[in-house]
Design an enzyme around this catalytic site. Structure first.
Site, PDB file in Angstrom:
ATOM      1  CG  ASP A 488      -7.544  -8.625  -5.618  1.00  0.00           C
ATOM      2  OD1 ASP A 488      -7.343  -8.781  -6.825  1.00  0.00           O
ATOM      3  OD2 ASP A 488      -7.141  -9.411  -4.741  1.00  0.00           O
TER       4      ASP A 488
HETATM    5  C1  GLC Z   1      -5.096  -9.111  -0.897  1.00  0.00           C
HETATM    6  C2  GLC Z   1      -4.778 -10.027  -2.042  1.00  0.00           C
HETATM    7  C3  GLC Z   1      -3.749  -9.440  -2.968  1.00  0.00           C
HETATM    8  C4  GLC Z   1      -4.134  -8.044  -3.349  1.00  0.00           C
HETATM    9  C5  GLC Z   1      -4.392  -7.188  -2.142  1.00  0.00           C
HETATM   10  C6  GLC Z   1      -4.888  -5.809  -2.479  1.00  0.00           C
HETATM   11  O1  GLC Z   1      -4.005  -9.028  -0.041  1.00  0.00           O
HETATM   12  O2  GLC Z   1      -4.323 -11.273  -1.580  1.00  0.00           O
HETATM   13  O3  GLC Z   1      -3.607 -10.240  -4.113  1.00  0.00           O
HETATM   14  O4  GLC Z   1      -3.093  -7.523  -4.114  1.00  0.00           O
HETATM   15  O5  GLC Z   1      -5.374  -7.809  -1.351  1.00  0.00           O
HETATM   16  O6  GLC Z   1      -6.182  -5.806  -2.950  1.00  0.00           O
HETATM   17  C1  GLC Z   2     -11.485  -8.624  -1.253  1.00  0.00           C
HETATM   18  C2  GLC Z   2     -10.460  -7.965  -0.368  1.00  0.00           C
HETATM   19  C3  GLC Z   2      -9.103  -7.939  -0.992  1.00  0.00           C
HETATM   20  C4  GLC Z   2      -8.749  -9.294  -1.513  1.00  0.00           C
HETATM   21  C5  GLC Z   2      -9.857  -9.864  -2.392  1.00  0.00           C
HETATM   22  C6  GLC Z   2      -9.538 -11.262  -2.815  1.00  0.00           C
HETATM   23  O1  GLC Z   2     -11.675  -7.888  -2.375  1.00  0.00           O
HETATM   24  O2  GLC Z   2     -10.813  -6.648  -0.023  1.00  0.00           O
HETATM   25  O3  GLC Z   2      -8.157  -7.510  -0.053  1.00  0.00           O
HETATM   26  O4  GLC Z   2      -7.589  -9.198  -2.255  1.00  0.00           O
HETATM   27  O5  GLC Z   2     -11.070  -9.875  -1.688  1.00  0.00           O
HETATM   28  O6  GLC Z   2     -10.448 -11.778  -3.710  1.00  0.00           O
END
Ligand code: GLC
Ligand code: GLC
Length: 815
Positions: A488
């Protein structure tokens, strides 16, 4: 290092032996609609279905002191005026023999103070929208004890977000009723709500309070309520301000005497047209709730509800049970990891001690991955979840990134455009089909974005998922990344320079350049899964189509996605490589190394093996495998949120535990059982129990991340409970290392275990057949010879037995 507790494997409990754990160590109550979070000192809150929109009790995140607000009981010695909390919080009065037993969907907290022993068992009966607090108080003294007990909960005005912000309205609208000893919270019931909550007690009351600030007293906290100090309730009735629930009981206990008290906290909806009694009044019609309250105030019903909850978990966990040479493996597979998978299924990423319950609803990508970990326990609920998820897909094949559980509608604020999202639907459905063989799901008509008239068979949704990717290829023929892919925080189109702007939803580039190698690998994996599904149940011509598409993408990846010693991570909007030895920072990323090998890319020509060796050389630390190296030391406009985190935290080079099992699986695929299990152990929470002072989060569940070696607190975990780590670790250990793997054609047994293991035993219920599996090592390799009910099996998949046969004995000779 301090010890905070131990595993009671026989009872499937983690026993916490001192209340001051490094962080609150929590558990979950509830299985279907009514849920609660409960810490080892009774902190936490409850909600009905949706942690944001139907919050029953109030909780203040990031509070000082930590973890205030919960399901509290105060005991007071009326002869000395001394009072304490048997759960330690909120008074933090010193206790003897404190223990908190977190079990599967229940928690028991037990302690003694001044010769008074108290024990509280908290759980939610199956199928009910209420929680039970079973309190027993025993007088261990040699003289009679004259005690008061006070309960304390703070009601939330339903919408947790509004409750925490809209004070000009909310401090005026609070309403309660107290009737026959039951406290009813009914804010907004006068207008559009048909629901209320209730707090009932099995004993006659000496008084009650429903106005928080009168109970606590001005300028006081939970630790020293004025009412408890005084020893007498005020019978306050809340009008506005902060509705509260407190019962006051007087208990006279002879030496050795025990008193049982039942408390019920619940949620109830009245049928339309039956809100008020008498009609036209403002009084809640209690005719449908009273029988439920009466039922659970009887201890025999409470005991049988608890027994039913225990056997519900016996059933769920009996689907897979293993006995291996490694205690940590057994404990996680048989109990805690399976349990965590169910919790992540139920809660997605909504409510934990790190997720406020107000933000994210159910994530499209997240829930599809969660399926992999729980589908074997509750296949019918997995089916329902898949259909809900698919109904938030758009007709382009793209998907809403999240939806609210109460409405099941896609969440407009976050929207769509995370280009990996649709591929996870294929993987989720594949997991369901392999487990159940129920191909009828593919024919179910599912709408796009809930639009009536847009219904298409689920199979068509899966096809559109692939086409969505193929219609969005970049300059190298690799998939465009969109807002982000699985990571993300890899925001290659955002270019954000405004503080506070969302990295995920703001985009300052047209999105036509930045490509993701990870999505490429995921595409190959998903296309091969869909091809296998088409091969299995038709149309067969689709199988060759998707096999060809997968091969084409594989060739592109090998040409443009390979960096010489590992797979690249991406190309950014400027056409620059991400995750290459040419970069200053972020030279190698974990994700594509695992996913590409899992998709079969580079297996034949040794590149997968090379990439895994690069992971080992560059990313492995004693606390697990870090996400990338070197960590980003400053903010990169063209990379986005990933470089916003200080080095070693979160996506910027922590051990992001979700990704580690991809490497374990990849190692298993290339036959490295020792390596795979070694990686498994590094992040196994049970194996880390001895370093709880460093790890700090619960030793019985995975956390999303463990601070990496660049962090100032390496080894420190955060974001426990709600993480895709649960499902993926479960898959890695059970399906790939232990090798008990559902396939479309039947159960495969293909272990890749450490060389030092002489074997293991497993029991697996699969498509209504119980397989008793015994794996015996006869040589150091991984080739397997299977014997089912005394007959040799060709290959690694045990043929399904004839209908009616309920058990199969499997011997697997490994060598
Ligand atoms: C969080 C989110 C997931 C994403 C991950 C890596 O765990 O829930 O959807 O893939 O972060 O950014
Ligand atoms: C932030 C976090 C990530 C998560 C995301 C969800 O970017 O670092 O882990 O998946 O929020 O929106």
């Amino acid at each position: 290092m301090a010890s905070y507790g131990f595993f009671d494997d026989l009872n499937r409990e983690y026993v916490i032996t001192r209340p001051d754990t490094p962080l609150p160590w929590i558990n979950y109550l509830g299985s279907e609609a009514y849920f609660g979070l409960i810490s080892n000192t009774a902190g936490g809150y409850s909600f009905y279905r949706d942690a944001r929109l139907r919050r029953i009790t109030r909780y203040r995140y990031n509070n000082v002191p930590l973890d205030y607000g919960g399901r509290y009981i105060y005991l007071r010695d009326n002869d000395t005026a001394v009072f304490w909390s048997p759960t330690w919080q909120p008074t933090r009065h010193e206790l003897e023999n404190y223990t908190c037993r977190h079990g599967l969907s229940y928690t028991v907290i037990d302690s003694t103070c001044s010769g008074i022993k108290a024990k509280i068992r908290y759980f939610v009966p199956l199928g009910e929208s209420l929680e039970i607090w079973q309190l027993s108080v025993t007088n261990l003294r040699e003289s009679p004890a004259r005690l008061s007990a006070f309960t304390g909960i703070e009601f939330c005005l339903w919408d947790a977000q509004d409750d925490a912000t809209n004070f000009q309205r909310n401090l005026n609208i609070g309403e309660v009723e107290v009737d026959a000893g039951v406290i009813y919270h009914k804010t907004e019931y006068r207008e559009r709500r048909n629901h209320f909550s209730f707090f009932a007690c099995s004993e006659p009351l000496a008084g009650f309070d429903t106005q928080r600030d009168l109970f606590l007293g001005p300028y006081r906290g939970w630790d020293r309520p004025a009412v408890v100090e005084r020893g007498q309730s005020l019978n306050s009735v809340a009008h506005g301000w902060a509705p509260f629930g407190s019962h006051h009981l007087r208990l006279e206990l002879l030496p050795g005497e025990t008193r049982q008290i039942i408390l019920l906290l619940g949620y109830h909806e009245n049928p339309d047209g039956q809100k008020f009694d008498p009609p036209g009044s403002q009084t809640i019609d209690k005719r449908t709730i009273q029988p439920i309250i009466a039922k659970y105030l009887r201890s025999e019903n409470v005991e049988s509800a608890f027994a039913a909850l225990r056997s519900y978990w016996d059933d769920l966990l009996s689907v897979l049970h293993v006995e291996t040479p490694d205690l940590h493996t057994d404990r996680m597979v048989n109990i805690w990891n399976a349990y965590q998978c169910m919790v992540t299924f139920n809660l997605s990423r909504s409510a934990s001690y790190f997720e406020s319950g107000m933000g994210r609803g159910v994530g499209f990508r997240d829930s599809n991955q969660d399926l992999v970990g729980f589908v074997h326990m509750v296949p019918t609920r997995a089916r329902e979840r898949i259909l809900d998820l698919a109904a938030t897909q758009l007709d382009t094949g793209g998907a809403y990134h999240q939806y609210q559980p109460l409405t099941k509608r896609g969440n407009d604020q976050v929207g769509t455009g995370f280009n990996d999202d649709p591929l996870w639907l294929i993987l989720g459905v594949a997991a369901y089909l392999k487990e159940t063989g129920d191909d009828s799901i593919l024919d179910v008509l599912v709408p796009y974005d809930h639009r009536p008239g847009s219904e298409q068979p689920l199979y068509e949704h899966l096809q559109r998922s692939l086409h969505y990717i193929l219609e969005r290829l970049g300059p190298h023929g690799l998939p465009l990344i969109g807002r982000a892919d699985w990571n993300d925080c890899l925001n290659l189109n955002t270019f954000s320079s405004s503080p506070g702007e969302s990295f995920q939803t703001a985009a300052h580039r047209d999105g036509k350049v930045a490509e993701s190698v990870l999505i490429g690998g995921l595409f190959v994996l998903a296309a091969r899964e869909l091809a296998a599904i088409a091969e299995w149940r038709g149309p067969k011509e689709d199988a060759s189509r998707y096999t060809d598409e997968a091969a084409r993408m594989e060739a592109t990846l090998l040409e443009h996605g390979w960096d010489g010693s590992w797979f690249l991570r991406a190309y950014d909007d400027l056409g620059q490589k991400v995750g290459s030895h040419e970069c200053d920072e972020g030279q190698i990323f974990i994700e594509p190394q695992g996913i590409c090998a899992m998709a079969g890319i580079g297996l034949r020509d040794g590149r997968a093996e090379k990439a895994l060796a690069a992971v080992k050389d560059n990313l492995v630390t004693p606390n697990g495998i870090i996400l990338l190296k070197p960590a980003y030391s400053h903010y990169y406009l063209e990379l986005g949120e990933i470089s916003s985190y200080p080095p070693g935290y979160k996506e910027n080079a922590s051990v992001f535990c979700h990704t580690n099992p991809w490497i374990m699986i990849a190692e298993a695929i290339i036959g490295h059982g020792d390596q795979a299990h070694d990686y498994y152990t590094r992040i196994n929470p049970s194996a880390r129990e001895g370093i709880s002072d460093v790890h700090r989060c619960e030793p019985y569940v995975y956390a999303q991340m463990i601070a990496g070696r660049d962090a100032s607190t390496p080894g420190e975990a955060k974001n426990s409970w709600l993480t895709g780590t649960a499902a993926w670790n479960y898959a890695a250990i059970t399906q790939w290392i232990l090798g008990i793997r559902p396939t479309l054609a039947g159960l495969e047994v293909a272990p890749v275990i450490p060389v030092g293991w002489s074997g293991f035993k497993a029991q697996r219920v699969y498509r209504s057949v119980t397989y008793h599996i015994s794996v015996e090592r006869v040589g150091p390799g991984d080739s397997v010879a299977l014997v089912a009910d005394g007959l040799p099996v060709a290959g690694q998949i045990i043929p399904l037995p004839p209908a009616g046969q309920a058990e199969v004995k499997v011997r697997a000779l490994l060598g």
